[in-house]
Design an enzyme around this catalytic site. Structure first.
Site, PDB file in Angstrom:
ATOM      1  N   GLU A 194       7.152 -22.820  -8.084  1.00 36.40           N
ATOM      2  CA  GLU A 194       7.053 -21.953  -6.908  1.00 36.40           C
ATOM      3  C   GLU A 194       5.901 -22.328  -5.978  1.00 36.40           C
ATOM      4  OE1 GLU A 194       7.010 -17.965  -8.427  1.00 36.40           O
ATOM      5  OE2 GLU A 194       9.006 -18.154  -9.303  1.00 36.40           O
ATOM      6  N   GLU A 269      14.962 -20.237 -12.324  1.00 39.90           N
ATOM      7  CA  GLU A 269      14.301 -19.039 -12.846  1.00 39.90           C
ATOM      8  C   GLU A 269      14.968 -17.845 -12.197  1.00 39.90           C
ATOM      9  OE1 GLU A 269      10.002 -18.967 -13.078  1.00 39.90           O
ATOM     10  OE2 GLU A 269       9.987 -16.820 -12.648  1.00 39.90           O
TER      11      GLU A 269
END
Length: 705
Positions: A194, A269
C-alpha cells in the site's frame, strides 16, 4: 434448506453484466407476467478466466503473534481449520509479511537483516507458519510482501528505492533463506504494501530473481490500487515482469485499464472485517462478486487469524480468533466455513464459466459463479444471497442493494447437460437471534433433462458440485476463556536464541532473545534495532516499546532487570503500566511511564510515551552494568523503585485508568532485559504487610495473589 420442484415465483429479469441501454432493451422484450428465464451453466460458448486461489495473510503486522504460544495440541487444531484440505477453510494461498522491524498494524515483525552485516533466518514465526501450512497442504502457494524495511535499506533516505539493487538483494535473500533453510518455495512476491511502487525496482527485482534461480517466483504488483495498469500498458518490459495486478479492497470492482492489460487481477488484500456473522456475510459476498463484478481471480483475506491482544487495532479480524494461549481458548468463526464453500470444491487452475453462462447476478439479488476443470467433466456452482446490512465489509463502503427470497431454475448445458445430480453444501448466517447453520451437507439436487428448481432464502450460501470430497472437519471443543495470568514472570531461558519472547508484543522496535555476556544472565531479551526503519505507518515514533498482558489491568507492579551495552546502546529504558494505545497510534499512548537514562542517571515519570506530560523527575545512582527498575501503579498513586531504592511516590492522572504493561527504550539502540515480572499491586501491598508477621504467609500470598 428446502430444495423444491414446484412452480417458480414471478421474478424480475436476470441482468448479467448489462449496461443501462442493454438493460432497457431487455426489459422491453420481456413479459413481466412470465417466470424469469433459467440461470444457465454452459461451457459451449467458451470459458472465463483461470481461478488462482483463495488465501489469507499473516502479517501487516504481527497478527499471528499469540498463536505461537498455544499448547501444541491446540495449535495443531487451529492450523487444521486454516490449512488442512477438506477440513475447514482449506486455504490455497498463504501470504506472509517479510518482516522489516516496522509497526505494520498490530505490531512489528523482525527483519532477517536488522543491519547490512546481519543475516538471520531464525527470527519470527512466519517461517514456522509456512512450514505448518505446507505440512498440511503441500500444494498451497506461498506469497510474501514487505510492509516496511530496516533503516539501512534507505541509504540515508526514507525510501526503499534509494538503491534498488540493495532492496532487491534484501528481498531475494529472504526468498533464498526460505528455500535454503526451510525448503520453502516462495511462489509470489510483492513490492511494498500500500505504498508507492517504482518501475525500475520491479524490473531489477525480476532480473535478480531470475539470476539467482528464482525464475518461477512471480511478481504481484503493486498491492494498493489498479494504477500500475497504466504503466503496464505503456511499458512492455514492465509488463513482462508482472504476473498479476494486486489491488487492496477493490470493492469487487476492477478498472477497465487493469482488465485491458490481460494480466490476472487479484484482490491481494481484502475483507479486513470482524469475524462475526456480518463478517462472514462480507467474505461470502466478495468471494463470489470479486469475479462477477471485477474479473478478480484470487482473493486474499487480511488476516489469517486474529491472534493479537484485544484492544489492538482491528481486534477479531481474521478468518478465526485465537488470543488466549494461557487458557487454550479459540473461536472457529463463520468466515472459515464461508471459505470452505469455494476452496473445498474448486482447485486452483479450474476456469470460471463465462458471464451470462455460469457467472452473474440472481434475479432478486445475490450472485453465482461456476467453475470447471480442464476436462470439463466436473462442475462447481457457488450461490450467495447476502443482504446489504448483513454483509458490509469494513472497507470500502457498500452501495445500497436489495435481496429477496427467490426461486430459480438452473439449467446445465454443454458438457454438463448429462449431469443427473449435484451434491449440495449449505450455510445460513444467523441474525436476530437465529443460530448459524454452517457448512451442512444436504441431500443431492436431482436434475431432470439438465434442469432443477432451487429455493433460496436470505444470507445463504450454497455450493452445488459434482465433487464428493467436501468435509466439515472438527476437533473437540477448546477450553473456555480465562483472564491473563497474574503473577507473570519470564526469564527467557526457555527460548531459543533469536526467538521473539512469546508474550511481549513489540509495537516499535524488535525484541529477541540473545546470549548475555554476563555470567549471571544467560538468555536475555534485547531490543535490537539501531536506527529508525523505513516506516509503513503514516506516523511513527523513535521509541521502541513492547506491550504485554491484559488491557483491563489497572493496579499492577512491573519489574525488570536491564543493561544498556556500551556499544550501540540506547539512551535509556522504561517500564510502564496502564498503556492505552498500540498499533500505528502507539506514539500517542498514555499511561504511566518510568524512564531512566544512562548518560547522567536522570529519571522522568510521564503520563505519555512522548514525554510531553511530565509528572516528576530526578536522578538515580546509575553505573555501568545490570540494574533493576520497578513501577507500581495502584489507584491514584505510583511508586518507582530503582536498584532497591524508592525514588518517588506521586499522584497519577485519572486517565488512563487501565491498560497493558510495557517495557521499552528511550531511543533506538541496544538494551538487554531479563527477569520480567508483573504482579497485582494489591498483592504486593499484602505481601509487604504480611512479611513482618509470617514468612509462610508471604509465600502463600506470592503463590496466590
Amino acid at each position: 434448506m428446502d430444495f423444491r420442484f414446484g412452480a417458480l415465483l414471478i421474478l424480475l429479469p436476470v441482468v448479467l453484466c448489462l449496461n443501462t441501454r442493454e438493460y432497457s432493451e431487455y426489459l422491453n422484450g420481456f413479459n413481466l407476467h412470465q417466470a424469469p428465464p433459467p440461470v444457465v451453466f454452459d461451457d459451449s460458448v467458451g470459458l472465463g478466466r483461470k481461478f488462482e486461489g483463495i488465501g489469507a495473510i499473516s502479517g501487516g503486522g504481527a497478527t499471528s503473534k499469540l498463536l505461537v504460544n498455544y499448547e501444541k495440541k491446540l495449535r495443531d487444531e487451529i492450523l487444521d481449520y486454516l490449512f488442512k484440505p477438506n477440513f475447514g477453510a482449506s486455504l490455497q494461498i498463504f501470504k506472509v509479511e517479510i518482516g522489516g522491524d516496522v509497526q505494520s498494524t498490530d505490531g512489528t515483525e523482525a527483519s532477517h537483516m536488522h543491519n547490512s552485516w546481519d543475516e538471520n533466518y531464525s527470527r519470527g514465526y512466519e517461517w514456522w507458519l509456512m512450514q505448518e501450512a505446507k505440512k498440511r497442504n503441500p500444494n498451497i502457494k506461498l506469497y510474501s510482501l514487505p510492509w516496511g524495511f530496516p533503516g539501512w535499506i534507505g541509504q540515508g533516505k526514507l525510501s526503499p528505492y534509494a538503491n534498488v539493487n540493495v532492496t532487491a538483494d534484501y528481498i531475494v535473500r529472504w526468498i533464498n533463506g526460505a528455500k535454503k533453510v526451510y525448503n520453502l518455495t516462495i511462489d509470489y512476491v510483492g513490492i511494498w504494501n500500500e505504498r508507492p511502487y517504482d518501475k525500475t525496482y520491479i524490473k531489477t527485482l525480476r532480473s535478480m530473481l531470475d539470476a539467482r534461480g528464482f525464475s518461477k517466483t512471480l511478481i504481484i504488483a503493486a498491492d494498493e490500487a489498479w494504477e500500475i495498469a497504466t504503466d503496464i500498458e505503456k511499458d512492455p518490459s514492465l509488463a513482462a515482469t508482472i504476473h498479476a495486478i494486486g489491488c487492496h479492497y477493490p470493492g469487487t470492482k476492477s478498472s477497465i485499464d487493469a482488465q485491458r492489460t490481460g494480466k490476472s487481477l487479484w484482490a491481494s488484500e481484502d475483507y479486513s472485517t470482524y469475524n462475526n456473522e456480518v463478517g462472514g456475510g462480507c467474505w461470502a459476498r466478495i468471494l463470489n462478486q470479486n469475479y462477477v463484478n471485477g474479473l478478480i481471480t484470487s482473493t486474499i483475506s487480511w488476516n489469517l487469524i486474529g491472534s493479537y491482544y484485544p484492544d489492538l487495532p482491528f481486534y477479531s479480524d481474521g478468518l478465526m480468533t485465537a488470543v488466549q494461549p494461557w487458557s487454550g481458548y479459540y473461536i472457529v468463526a463463520t468466515p472459515i466455513w464461508m471459505t470452505a464453500h469455494t476452496t473445498q470444491f474448486v482447485p486452483v487452475g479450474w476456469r470460471y464459466l463465462s458471464h451470462g453462462n455460469g457467472v452473474g447476478k440472481l434475479p432478486k439479488g445475490g450472485s453465482y459463479v461456476s467453475l470447471t476443470n480442464d476436462a470439463k467433466d466436473q462442475l462447481t456452482i457457488i450461490i450467495e444471497t447476502m443482504t446489504h446490512d448483513h454483509s458490509k465489509c469494513i472497507r470500502p463502503g457498500l452501495p445500497a442493494y436489495d435481496v429477496s427470497a427467490q426461486n430459480i431454475t438452473i439449467t446445465l448445458k454443454g458438457s454438463f447437460a448429462p449431469v443427473s445430480q449435484l451434491n449440495v453444501w449449505y450455510s445460513k448466517l444467523g441474525f436476530n437471534g437465529s443460530a448459524n447453520q454452517m457448512f451442512q451437507k444436504q441431500k443431492p439436487l436431482v436434475l431432470k433433462n439438465g434442469q432443477a428448481k432451487l429455493t433460496l432464502g436470505l444470507d445463504e450460501i450454497v455450493t452445488l458440485t459434482t465433487l464428493t470430497t467436501g468435509n466439515k472437519g472438527s476437533h473437540p471443543t477448546p477450553p473456555g476463556p480465562k483472564p491473563y495470568p497474574l503473577p507473570y514472570s519470564d526469564n527467557f531461558e526457555a527460548l531459543q536464541v533469536a526467538q521473539e519472547p512469546l508474550n511481549l508484543a513489540p509495537q516499535v522496535g524488535s525484541f529477541e532473545v540473545v546470549q548475555s555476556q554476563n555470567a549471571s544472565h544467560n538468555h536475555v531479551c534485547r531490543q535490537t534495532v539501531l536506527h529508525p526503519p523505513i516506516k509503513w505507518c503514516p506516523l511513527t515514533l523513535s521509541t521502541p516499546i513492547a506491550v504485554i498482558g491484559q488491557y483491563s489491568w489497572d493496579n499492577i507492579t512491573v519489574t525488570v532487570e536491564f543493561e544498556i551495552p556500551s556499544v550501540n546502546g540506547t539512551n535509556g529504558v522504561f517500564v510502564a503500566a496502564r498503556v492505552d494505545q498500540g498499533g500505528c497510534n502507539v506514539f500517542a499512548a498514555h499511561g504511566i511511564f518510568f524512564f531512566v537514562f544512562a548518560k547522567d542517571g536522570q529519571f522522568i515519570v510521564t503520563n505519555d510515551l512522548l514525554r510531553t506530560k511530565v509528572l516528576t523527575q530526578g536522578y538515580v545512582l546509575f553505573n555501568p552494568g545490570w540494574h533493576n527498575i520497578s513501577l507500581t501503579v495502584s489507584g491514584n498513586e505510583a511508586v518507582g523503585v530503582f536498584d532497591g531504592v524508592e525514588y518517588f511516590t506521586l499522584k497519577v492522572p485519572d486517565h488512563p485508568a487501565n491498560g497493558w504493561a510495557a517495557i521499552g527504550t528511550d531511543s533506538f539502540g541496544l538494551a538487554d532485559f531479563d527477569n520480567l515480572s508483573i504482579k497485582s499491586a494489591e498483592s504486593i501491598s499484602k505481601v509487604q504487610f504480611l512479611q513482618d508477621d509470617s514468612e509462610s504467609l508471604y509465600f502463600e500470598s506470592e503463590i496466590n495473589p
